[in-house]
Design an enzyme around this catalytic site. Structure first.
Site, PDB file in Angstrom:
ATOM      1  N   SER A 150      -2.366 -59.708 -39.115  1.00 35.43           N
ATOM      2  CA  SER A 150      -2.093 -58.276 -39.271  1.00 35.43           C
ATOM      3  C   SER A 150      -3.419 -57.549 -39.401  1.00 35.43           C
ATOM      4  O   SER A 150      -4.377 -58.093 -39.977  1.00 35.43           O
ATOM      5  CB  SER A 150      -1.267 -58.040 -40.540  1.00 35.43           C
ATOM      6  OG  SER A 150      -1.325 -56.668 -40.889  1.00 35.43           O
ATOM      7  N   TYR A 181       0.489 -60.123 -48.869  1.00 36.63           N
ATOM      8  CA  TYR A 181       0.837 -60.184 -47.436  1.00 36.63           C
ATOM      9  C   TYR A 181      -0.434 -60.402 -46.608  1.00 36.63           C
ATOM     10  O   TYR A 181      -0.496 -61.295 -45.750  1.00 36.63           O
ATOM     11  CB  TYR A 181       1.538 -58.886 -47.041  1.00 36.63           C
ATOM     12  CG  TYR A 181       1.815 -58.745 -45.560  1.00 36.63           C
ATOM     13  CD1 TYR A 181       2.825 -59.488 -44.952  1.00 36.63           C
ATOM     14  CD2 TYR A 181       1.071 -57.868 -44.769  1.00 36.63           C
ATOM     15  CE1 TYR A 181       3.081 -59.358 -43.591  1.00 36.63           C
ATOM     16  CE2 TYR A 181       1.326 -57.739 -43.414  1.00 36.63           C
ATOM     17  CZ  TYR A 181       2.325 -58.481 -42.828  1.00 36.63           C
ATOM     18  OH  TYR A 181       2.575 -58.350 -41.482  1.00 36.63           O
TER      19      TYR A 181
HETATM   20  N1  LIG Z   1       5.534 -54.325 -37.716  1.00 37.01           N
HETATM   21  C1  LIG Z   1       4.287 -54.224 -38.099  1.00 37.01           C
HETATM   22  O1  LIG Z   1       3.780 -53.126 -38.399  1.00 37.01           O
HETATM   23  C2  LIG Z   1       3.407 -55.450 -38.147  1.00 37.01           C
HETATM   24  C3  LIG Z   1       2.032 -55.267 -38.311  1.00 37.01           C
HETATM   25  C4  LIG Z   1       1.211 -56.390 -38.364  1.00 37.01           C
HETATM   26  C5  LIG Z   1       1.738 -57.654 -38.262  1.00 37.01           C
HETATM   27  N2  LIG Z   1       3.075 -57.821 -38.102  1.00 37.01           N
HETATM   28  C6  LIG Z   1       3.578 -59.196 -37.996  1.00 37.01           C
HETATM   29  O2  LIG Z   1       4.273 -59.314 -36.771  1.00 37.01           O
HETATM   30  C7  LIG Z   1       5.293 -60.318 -36.901  1.00 37.01           C
HETATM   31  C8  LIG Z   1       6.625 -59.728 -36.435  1.00 37.01           C
HETATM   32  O3  LIG Z   1       6.961 -58.676 -37.332  1.00 37.01           O
HETATM   33  P1  LIG Z   1       8.088 -57.573 -37.024  1.00 37.01           P
HETATM   34  O4  LIG Z   1       7.534 -56.277 -37.406  1.00 37.01           O
HETATM   35  O5  LIG Z   1       8.634 -57.793 -35.669  1.00 37.01           O
HETATM   36  O6  LIG Z   1       9.178 -58.014 -38.133  1.00 37.01           O
HETATM   37  P2  LIG Z   1      10.776 -57.823 -38.203  1.00 37.01           P
HETATM   38  O7  LIG Z   1      11.230 -56.789 -37.226  1.00 37.01           O
HETATM   39  O8  LIG Z   1      11.083 -57.648 -39.647  1.00 37.01           O
HETATM   40  O9  LIG Z   1      11.328 -59.244 -37.708  1.00 37.01           O
HETATM   41  C9  LIG Z   1      11.031 -60.362 -38.482  1.00 37.01           C
HETATM   42  C10 LIG Z   1      11.560 -61.595 -37.776  1.00 37.01           C
HETATM   43  O10 LIG Z   1      11.181 -62.738 -38.547  1.00 37.01           O
HETATM   44  C11 LIG Z   1      12.310 -63.585 -38.727  1.00 37.01           C
HETATM   45  N3  LIG Z   1      12.181 -64.323 -39.985  1.00 37.01           N
HETATM   46  C12 LIG Z   1      11.877 -63.829 -41.220  1.00 37.01           C
HETATM   47  N4  LIG Z   1      11.849 -64.830 -42.128  1.00 37.01           N
HETATM   48  C13 LIG Z   1      12.116 -65.975 -41.442  1.00 37.01           C
HETATM   49  C14 LIG Z   1      12.223 -67.350 -41.802  1.00 37.01           C
HETATM   50  N5  LIG Z   1      12.022 -67.778 -43.074  1.00 37.01           N
HETATM   51  N6  LIG Z   1      12.521 -68.245 -40.831  1.00 37.01           N
HETATM   52  C15 LIG Z   1      12.708 -67.850 -39.557  1.00 37.01           C
HETATM   53  N7  LIG Z   1      12.626 -66.569 -39.148  1.00 37.01           N
HETATM   54  C16 LIG Z   1      12.342 -65.660 -40.085  1.00 37.01           C
HETATM   55  C17 LIG Z   1      13.507 -62.648 -38.689  1.00 37.01           C
HETATM   56  O11 LIG Z   1      14.659 -63.371 -38.320  1.00 37.01           O
HETATM   57  P3  LIG Z   1      16.141 -63.004 -38.852  1.00 37.01           P
HETATM   58  O12 LIG Z   1      16.260 -61.520 -38.859  1.00 37.01           O
HETATM   59  O13 LIG Z   1      17.038 -63.684 -37.890  1.00 37.01           O
HETATM   60  O14 LIG Z   1      16.227 -63.595 -40.229  1.00 37.01           O
HETATM   61  C18 LIG Z   1      13.075 -61.635 -37.640  1.00 37.01           C
HETATM   62  O15 LIG Z   1      13.395 -62.084 -36.335  1.00 37.01           O
HETATM   63  C19 LIG Z   1       5.284 -60.745 -38.381  1.00 37.01           C
HETATM   64  O16 LIG Z   1       4.545 -61.935 -38.516  1.00 37.01           O
HETATM   65  C20 LIG Z   1       4.566 -59.593 -39.069  1.00 37.01           C
HETATM   66  O17 LIG Z   1       3.944 -60.016 -40.253  1.00 37.01           O
HETATM   67  C21 LIG Z   1       3.923 -56.749 -38.032  1.00 37.01           C
END
Ligand SMILES: NC(=O)c1ccc[n+]([C@@H]2O[C@H](COP(=O)([O-])OP(=O)(O)OC[C@H]3O[C@@H](n4cnc5c(N)ncnc54)[C@H](OP(=O)(O)O)[C@@H]3O)[C@@H](O)[C@H]2O)c1
Length: 247
Positions: free
Chosen positions: A143, A156
């Site tokens: 991130s 985080y």
């Molecule tokens: N959005 C941002 O601003 C941002 C910024 C920097 C980095 N990131 C990183 O990008 C990645 C994707 O984030 P996102 O924003 O797309 O998040 P999101 O929309 O909240 O989706 C999270 C995903 O992770 C899965 N998940 C969570 N806990 C899990 C577990 N224990 N085992 C298996 N699957 C699990 C969820 O599956 P279910 O719903 O099926 O449980 C969901 O598909 C993450 O690593 C996040 O830290 C995001």
């Protein structure tokens, strides 16, 4: 080679049910990959993601696996190999974010983030390192908060710093295997993980940290992942900050 320049390869996308992972699964499907949509608890969203990948032109299945559970993740790779014949690419997008200043964060919230983000990355990367075919790629998720250092994001960001270290060292450990390992470090991106629990004012403020003056979209990040997964072979052992210039 398909029009987009990728061969018919097999990708596992963790976090494929929602947000960035889902967008990436669809993008890889469009690029000609067979895709395993790995999800945590949300079967309905995972099934919808499979439908979207299929509509985009790829073959796809959904598999439930807690990324921190080594037995479940081994079975995820088994199912990918049994269904599609092998695995070339692992996009490890599953993650959780729980915000609180350090003085107030509950240890249970610390443990949950470390378990999912850091242990999960270890477990998924270990299976990937054991099983990926030559020509493969691992794309992990850090991130931009490791640089932005906003208050309340400490644990985080610490888990993501750990993901960066794992990624860089694994890239070197895989010498001779023709497998790249990189981490993508998005800035604020319009998904539930970012939007949930934030006021409109907070969202507007964070949308303007990029000099491009907008929030990142999942497709912005999927573009970078698709490059690292396929044509971007000479990028290896790097953290790619995809944040519109925010950090
Ligand atoms: N959005 C941002 O601003 C941002 C910024 C920097 C980095 N990131 C990183 O990008 C990645 C994707 O984030 P996102 O924003 O797309 O998040 P999101 O929309 O909240 O989706 C999270 C995903 O992770 C899965 N998940 C969570 N806990 C899990 C577990 N224990 N085992 C298996 N699957 C699990 C969820 O599956 P279910 O719903 O099926 O449980 C969901 O598909 C993450 O690593 C996040 O830290 C995001």
């Amino acid at each position: 080679m398909s029009e987009q320049g990728s061969t018919e390869r097999v990708a596992i996308v963790t976090g494929g049910s929602r947000g960035i992972g889902r967008e990436t699964a669809v993008r890889l499907g469009r690029d000609g990959y067979d895709v395993v949509v790995a999800y945590g608890g949300n079967k309905a969203e995972a099934d919808a993601a499979v439908e979207e990948v299929t509509e985009a032109g790829g073959r796809a299945i959904a598999v439930q696996a807690d990324v921190a559970d080594e037995v479940a993740v081994a079975s995820l790779f088994d199912q990918a190999e049994q269904t599609f014949g092998g695995v070339d690419v692992v996009v490890h997008a599953a993650g959780v974010m729980l915000l609180s200043p350090l003085v107030d964060l509950e240890l249970a919230e610390f443990d949950r983030q470390v378990r999912t983000n850091l242990r999960g990355s270890f477990v998924v990367n270990q299976q990937a390192a054991r099983r990926l075919r030559p020509g493969g790629a691992i794309v992990n998720f850090s991130s931009s908060l490791t640089k932005l250092a906003f208050p309340a994001y400490g644990v985080y960001a610490a888990t993501k710093g750990g993901v960066e270290a794992l990624s860089l060292i694994l890239a070197r450990e895989l010498r001779g295997r023709d497998i790249t390992v990189n981490a993508v470090a998005p800035g604020p991106t319009a998904t539930a993980l970012f939007l949930d629990g934030k006021s409109e004012e907070q969202i507007n403020r964070l949308s303007s940290v990029s000099p491009l003056e907008r929030l990142g979209q999942p497709a912005d990040i999927a573009e970078v992942v698709a490059f690292l997964a396929g044509p971007g072979r000479w990028v290896n052992g790097q953290v790619v900050y995809a944040n519109g210039g925010a950090a």
